[in-house]
Write a protein that holds these residues in place. Sequence first.
Motif, PDB file in Angstrom:
ATOM      1  N   ILE A   1     -31.085   7.286  50.383  1.00  0.00           N
ATOM      2  CA  ILE A   1     -32.250   7.071  51.251  1.00  0.00           C
ATOM      3  C   ILE A   1     -33.123   8.321  51.292  1.00  0.00           C
ATOM      4  O   ILE A   1     -34.341   8.241  51.122  1.00  0.00           O
ATOM      5  CB  ILE A   1     -31.790   6.667  52.673  1.00  0.00           C
ATOM      6  N   GLU A   2     -32.503   9.477  51.490  1.00  0.00           N
ATOM      7  CA  GLU A   2     -33.275  10.715  51.561  1.00  0.00           C
ATOM      8  C   GLU A   2     -33.968  11.034  50.237  1.00  0.00           C
ATOM      9  O   GLU A   2     -35.125  11.465  50.226  1.00  0.00           O
ATOM     10  CB  GLU A   2     -32.374  11.871  52.002  1.00  0.00           C
ATOM     11  N   ASN A   3     -33.304  10.811  49.107  1.00  0.00           N
ATOM     12  CA  ASN A   3     -33.927  11.060  47.809  1.00  0.00           C
ATOM     13  C   ASN A   3     -35.088  10.111  47.540  1.00  0.00           C
ATOM     14  O   ASN A   3     -36.123  10.531  47.005  1.00  0.00           O
ATOM     15  CB  ASN A   3     -32.886  10.975  46.688  1.00  0.00           C
ATOM     16  N   LEU A   4     -34.937   8.848  47.900  1.00  0.00           N
ATOM     17  CA  LEU A   4     -36.038   7.899  47.708  1.00  0.00           C
ATOM     18  C   LEU A   4     -37.226   8.247  48.606  1.00  0.00           C
ATOM     19  O   LEU A   4     -38.382   8.115  48.189  1.00  0.00           O
ATOM     20  CB  LEU A   4     -35.572   6.470  47.969  1.00  0.00           C
ATOM     21  N   MET A   5     -36.962   8.717  49.809  1.00  0.00           N
ATOM     22  CA  MET A   5     -38.066   9.104  50.689  1.00  0.00           C
ATOM     23  C   MET A   5     -38.760  10.353  50.161  1.00  0.00           C
ATOM     24  O   MET A   5     -39.975  10.485  50.292  1.00  0.00           O
ATOM     25  CB  MET A   5     -37.570   9.313  52.122  1.00  0.00           C
ATOM     26  N   LYS A   6     -38.044  11.257  49.524  1.00  0.00           N
ATOM     27  CA  LYS A   6     -38.675  12.426  48.901  1.00  0.00           C
ATOM     28  C   LYS A   6     -39.607  11.986  47.779  1.00  0.00           C
ATOM     29  O   LYS A   6     -40.680  12.560  47.601  1.00  0.00           O
ATOM     30  CB  LYS A   6     -37.612  13.380  48.354  1.00  0.00           C
ATOM     31  N   LYS A   7     -39.205  10.960  47.012  1.00  0.00           N
ATOM     32  CA  LYS A   7     -40.069  10.440  45.949  1.00  0.00           C
ATOM     33  C   LYS A   7     -41.385   9.913  46.521  1.00  0.00           C
ATOM     34  O   LYS A   7     -42.405   9.940  45.855  1.00  0.00           O
ATOM     35  CB  LYS A   7     -39.377   9.301  45.189  1.00  0.00           C
ATOM     36  N   HIS A   8     -41.331   9.418  47.733  1.00  0.00           N
ATOM     37  CA  HIS A   8     -42.523   8.882  48.395  1.00  0.00           C
ATOM     38  C   HIS A   8     -43.269   9.949  49.188  1.00  0.00           C
ATOM     39  O   HIS A   8     -44.243   9.631  49.862  1.00  0.00           O
ATOM     40  CB  HIS A   8     -42.119   7.746  49.342  1.00  0.00           C
ATOM     41  N   GLU A   9     -42.775  11.193  49.131  1.00  0.00           N
ATOM     42  CA  GLU A   9     -43.323  12.284  49.925  1.00  0.00           C
ATOM     43  C   GLU A   9     -43.269  11.957  51.414  1.00  0.00           C
ATOM     44  O   GLU A   9     -44.096  12.391  52.203  1.00  0.00           O
ATOM     45  CB  GLU A   9     -44.755  12.617  49.490  1.00  0.00           C
ATOM     46  N   GLY A  10     -42.286  11.153  51.778  1.00  0.00           N
ATOM     47  CA  GLY A  10     -42.126  10.728  53.161  1.00  0.00           C
ATOM     48  C   GLY A  10     -40.955  11.409  53.832  1.00  0.00           C
ATOM     49  O   GLY A  10     -40.362  12.344  53.300  1.00  0.00           O
ATOM     50  N   LYS A  11     -40.648  10.924  55.031  1.00  0.00           N
ATOM     51  CA  LYS A  11     -39.570  11.498  55.829  1.00  0.00           C
ATOM     52  C   LYS A  11     -38.673  10.390  56.343  1.00  0.00           C
ATOM     53  O   LYS A  11     -39.108   9.244  56.507  1.00  0.00           O
ATOM     54  CB  LYS A  11     -40.133  12.245  57.033  1.00  0.00           C
ATOM     55  N   VAL A  12     -37.447  10.750  56.598  1.00  0.00           N
ATOM     56  CA  VAL A  12     -36.512   9.843  57.261  1.00  0.00           C
ATOM     57  C   VAL A  12     -35.978  10.562  58.498  1.00  0.00           C
ATOM     58  O   VAL A  12     -35.628  11.737  58.444  1.00  0.00           O
ATOM     59  CB  VAL A  12     -35.381   9.385  56.305  1.00  0.00           C
ATOM     60  N   ASP A  13     -35.998   9.865  59.622  1.00  0.00           N
ATOM     61  CA  ASP A  13     -35.496  10.405  60.883  1.00  0.00           C
ATOM     62  C   ASP A  13     -34.357   9.500  61.336  1.00  0.00           C
ATOM     63  O   ASP A  13     -34.543   8.294  61.480  1.00  0.00           O
ATOM     64  CB  ASP A  13     -36.613  10.437  61.921  1.00  0.00           C
ATOM     65  N   ILE A  14     -33.185  10.094  61.542  1.00  0.00           N
ATOM     66  CA  ILE A  14     -31.983   9.323  61.847  1.00  0.00           C
ATOM     67  C   ILE A  14     -31.380   9.819  63.148  1.00  0.00           C
ATOM     68  O   ILE A  14     -31.221  11.019  63.349  1.00  0.00           O
ATOM     69  CB  ILE A  14     -30.964   9.468  60.702  1.00  0.00           C
ATOM     70  N   ASN A  15     -31.040   8.874  64.019  1.00  0.00           N
ATOM     71  CA  ASN A  15     -30.356   9.188  65.270  1.00  0.00           C
ATOM     72  C   ASN A  15     -29.251   8.174  65.492  1.00  0.00           C
ATOM     73  O   ASN A  15     -29.447   6.984  65.240  1.00  0.00           O
ATOM     74  CB  ASN A  15     -31.321   9.137  66.465  1.00  0.00           C
ATOM     75  N   SER A  16     -28.110   8.650  65.955  1.00  0.00           N
ATOM     76  CA  SER A  16     -27.009   7.756  66.251  1.00  0.00           C
ATOM     77  C   SER A  16     -26.262   8.285  67.462  1.00  0.00           C
ATOM     78  O   SER A  16     -25.900   9.454  67.510  1.00  0.00           O
ATOM     79  CB  SER A  16     -26.074   7.658  65.038  1.00  0.00           C
ATOM     80  N   ASP A  17     -26.077   7.405  68.437  1.00  0.00           N
ATOM     81  CA  ASP A  17     -25.415   7.777  69.678  1.00  0.00           C
ATOM     82  C   ASP A  17     -24.487   6.624  70.080  1.00  0.00           C
ATOM     83  O   ASP A  17     -24.922   5.476  70.108  1.00  0.00           O
ATOM     84  CB  ASP A  17     -26.489   8.003  70.745  1.00  0.00           C
ATOM     85  N   PRO A  18     -23.228   6.921  70.383  1.00  0.00           N
ATOM     86  CA  PRO A  18     -22.294   5.849  70.738  1.00  0.00           C
ATOM     87  C   PRO A  18     -22.768   4.995  71.918  1.00  0.00           C
ATOM     88  O   PRO A  18     -22.477   3.804  71.981  1.00  0.00           O
ATOM     89  CB  PRO A  18     -20.996   6.589  71.092  1.00  0.00           C
ATOM     90  N   ALA A  19     -23.505   5.582  72.842  1.00  0.00           N
ATOM     91  CA  ALA A  19     -23.962   4.849  74.025  1.00  0.00           C
ATOM     92  C   ALA A  19     -25.237   4.048  73.781  1.00  0.00           C
ATOM     93  O   ALA A  19     -25.491   3.056  74.463  1.00  0.00           O
ATOM     94  CB  ALA A  19     -24.187   5.817  75.182  1.00  0.00           C
ATOM     95  N   ARG A  20     -26.059   4.459  72.803  1.00  0.00           N
ATOM     96  CA  ARG A  20     -27.355   3.810  72.600  1.00  0.00           C
ATOM     97  C   ARG A  20     -27.511   3.116  71.261  1.00  0.00           C
ATOM     98  O   ARG A  20     -28.514   2.452  71.023  1.00  0.00           O
ATOM     99  CB  ARG A  20     -28.479   4.830  72.755  1.00  0.00           C
ATOM    100  N   GLY A  21     -26.600   3.305  70.343  1.00  0.00           N
ATOM    101  CA  GLY A  21     -26.739   2.703  69.023  1.00  0.00           C
ATOM    102  C   GLY A  21     -27.385   3.668  68.047  1.00  0.00           C
ATOM    103  O   GLY A  21     -27.358   4.880  68.252  1.00  0.00           O
ATOM    104  N   SER A  22     -27.997   3.130  67.018  1.00  0.00           N
ATOM    105  CA  SER A  22     -28.541   3.962  65.943  1.00  0.00           C
ATOM    106  C   SER A  22     -29.964   3.549  65.602  1.00  0.00           C
ATOM    107  O   SER A  22     -30.337   2.389  65.757  1.00  0.00           O
ATOM    108  CB  SER A  22     -27.667   3.826  64.693  1.00  0.00           C
TER     109      SER A  22
END
Length: 125
Positions: A90-111
């Motif tokens: 995912i991160e490599n494909l987003m670099k190809k698009h000159e984009g960004k990926v933001d990821i958050n995961s919390d047991p209480a709130r999900g991902s």
Amino acid sequence: YNVVQSSLRAKNVECILDFEKNIPPVLSHPDYISQLLTNIFSLISSANSDEGGILLQTKYMQENILVRIITTSFIDGLNRAEQNLELQIIENLMKKHEGKVDINSDPARGSSIVLSFPLKRKIRK
């Protein structure tokens, strides 16, 4: 969505699609977008949740197309990309698009995973 729909139903996972109308197209090849989403859904299904929900949303904001995937499942290991092949892809494909990926995961709130595709890309020489 059509590719993973039967798998989601089998796990009793509801998927809601919320696509903004009339947004500009992402400058990409459909295979790249398909690969991104396949890896994201693979991460979600690996969370071993037998029920829950996913919201797949698109939005046009500040010269970017945002694709937001929010799930009620806690996906362990999202913060350790070096240990997760799907995240590396995912991160490599987003670099190809000159984009960004933001990821958050919390047991209480999900991902949540947010892909940001810029509409204006750098000129290559």
